[in-house]
Design an enzyme around this catalytic site. Structure first.
Site, PDB file in Angstrom:
ATOM      1  N   HIS A  42       3.532  -2.172   3.436  1.00  0.00           N
ATOM      2  CA  HIS A  42       3.644  -0.725   2.605  1.00  0.00           C
ATOM      3  C   HIS A  42       4.974  -0.411   2.059  1.00  0.00           C
ATOM      4  O   HIS A  42       5.790  -0.708   2.487  1.00  0.00           O
ATOM      5  CB  HIS A  42       3.106   0.605   3.914  1.00  0.00           C
TER       6      HIS A  42
ATOM      7  N   HIS B  28      -5.784   9.361   0.396  1.00  0.00           N
ATOM      8  CA  HIS B  28      -5.633   8.453   1.547  1.00  0.00           C
ATOM      9  C   HIS B  28      -6.457   8.924   2.849  1.00  0.00           C
ATOM     10  O   HIS B  28      -5.723   8.829   3.831  1.00  0.00           O
ATOM     11  CB  HIS B  28      -4.190   8.142   1.963  1.00  0.00           C
TER      12      HIS B  28
ATOM     13  N   HIS C 122      -5.927   3.249  -4.414  1.00  0.00           N
ATOM     14  CA  HIS C 122      -6.057   3.414  -2.954  1.00  0.00           C
ATOM     15  C   HIS C 122      -6.268   5.045  -2.659  1.00  0.00           C
ATOM     16  O   HIS C 122      -5.852   5.400  -1.758  1.00  0.00           O
ATOM     17  CB  HIS C 122      -4.725   3.239  -2.471  1.00  0.00           C
TER      18      HIS C 122
ATOM     19  N   ASP D  98       0.873  -1.175  -0.122  1.00  0.00           N
ATOM     20  CA  ASP D  98      -0.081   0.008   0.112  1.00  0.00           C
ATOM     21  C   ASP D  98       0.846   1.291   0.106  1.00  0.00           C
ATOM     22  O   ASP D  98       1.905   1.146   0.560  1.00  0.00           O
ATOM     23  CB  ASP D  98      -0.896  -0.199   1.428  1.00  0.00           C
TER      24      ASP D  98
END
Length: 289
Positions: A244, A152, A148, A97
């Site tokens: 991540h 965010h 995504h 991510d």
């Protein structure tokens, strides 16, 4: 004399008849051209309005219409949140991510290549726009793309539907433009902030909502051992693991991913991609994300 008057009357009648014919012809031309002109202009306007409508499946083209919609071009994408693996069995899905990031994404890609593992990269729209070379490198490596959002925003489930739609669809557009043709196949809400509307918008535009089962907490930088142990401890919850590649120093994430992939290899556990068009399995969907 009478004959002259008669000829004069006949001449005036002929002139009047000609004038009437000319007038009728002129009226006929106007009556023919004018409706055609307005009809053409209105038709062009209608087309432009249709093209400018937001692609949420409500633009008159049916569910999934608009940019990237799957209508008529492949299987329908469910609105349910995916956790299971396309590879089935005890396969594990590696998901990454918040990138792409020019420092950490290449290192993550190197680790994945070393173990011949394919992952799903959940990208933030502006990051993808800023680093199109990395987006293309991800695609060239055989990995898949995931939306995504733009900012965010982990509280987007508290925001209006129009805001959620903008966050999802603008990011999708930027990621796909950066990818040079590859499609975004999943949508992951930041912090798991899904809503029925965000899932509907994603699915209508060809993106399966994507959850996770193992949260490594690598963004907190708890240490490599803690990240690896989280995977070993929680993998029985389901197959989708969260790492991540952006948002700070990801040295621990890179090292932990290397150790996790080595461990999975030792365990004989394959890796794969999350389900996209298939139903999720109950055993893969806990805990909620």
């Amino acid at each position: 004399m009478a004959r002259i008057r008669s000829q004069g009357v006949r001449a005036r009648i002929a002139v009047a008849a000609s004038a009437a014919a000319v007038a009728a012809t002129a009226w006929g031309v106007v009556a023919f051209v004018d409706p055609g002109h307005h009809g053409s202009r209105d038709g062009a306007s209608g087309q432009t309005q249709d093209q400018n409508r937001t692609p949420d499946g409500k633009n008159g083209k049916g569910e999934g219409g608009g940019n990237g919609g799957p209508a008529g071009s492949g299987p329908l994408v469910p609105e349910t949140i995916a956790h299971a693996s396309e590879s089935g069995g005890d396969a594990v899905n590696i998901t990454i991510d918040d990138g792409p990031d020019p420092r950490w994404t290449p290192r993550i890609l190197d680790v994945l290549k070393r173990y011949d593992v394919k992952a799903t990269f959940c990208m933030v729209g502006p990051q993808a726009k800023a680093h199109p070379d990395l987006v293309k490198k991800v695609v060239q490596g055989g990995h898949r793309l995931c939306d995504h959002t733009m900012d965010h925003d982990t509280r987007m489930d508290k925001k209006p539907v129009a805001y959620q739609e903008q966050q999802i669809l603008e990011a999708k557009k930027l990621i796909e433009e950066a990818a040079g043709g590859a499609k975004v196949e999943y949508y992951r809400a930041p912090g798991g902030a899904f809503t029925p509307d965000s899932r509907r918008i994603a699915a209508a535009n060809g993106m399966r909502p994507l959850g996770w089962n193992v949260d490594t907490k690598d963004f907190e930088k708890p240490g490599v051992a803690a990240i690896v142990n989280a995977v070993k401890r929680e993998i029985d919850n389901g197959p989708t693991v969260l790492f991540h590649d952006a948002g700070g120093n990801r040295t621990q994430s890179v090292e932990a991913l290397d150790q996790v992939l080595a461990w999975l290899e030792e365990q004989g556990r394959p890796t794969g991609f999350p389900v996209r068009t298939e139903a999720d399995t109950p055993s893969a969907s806990a805990p909620p994300s």
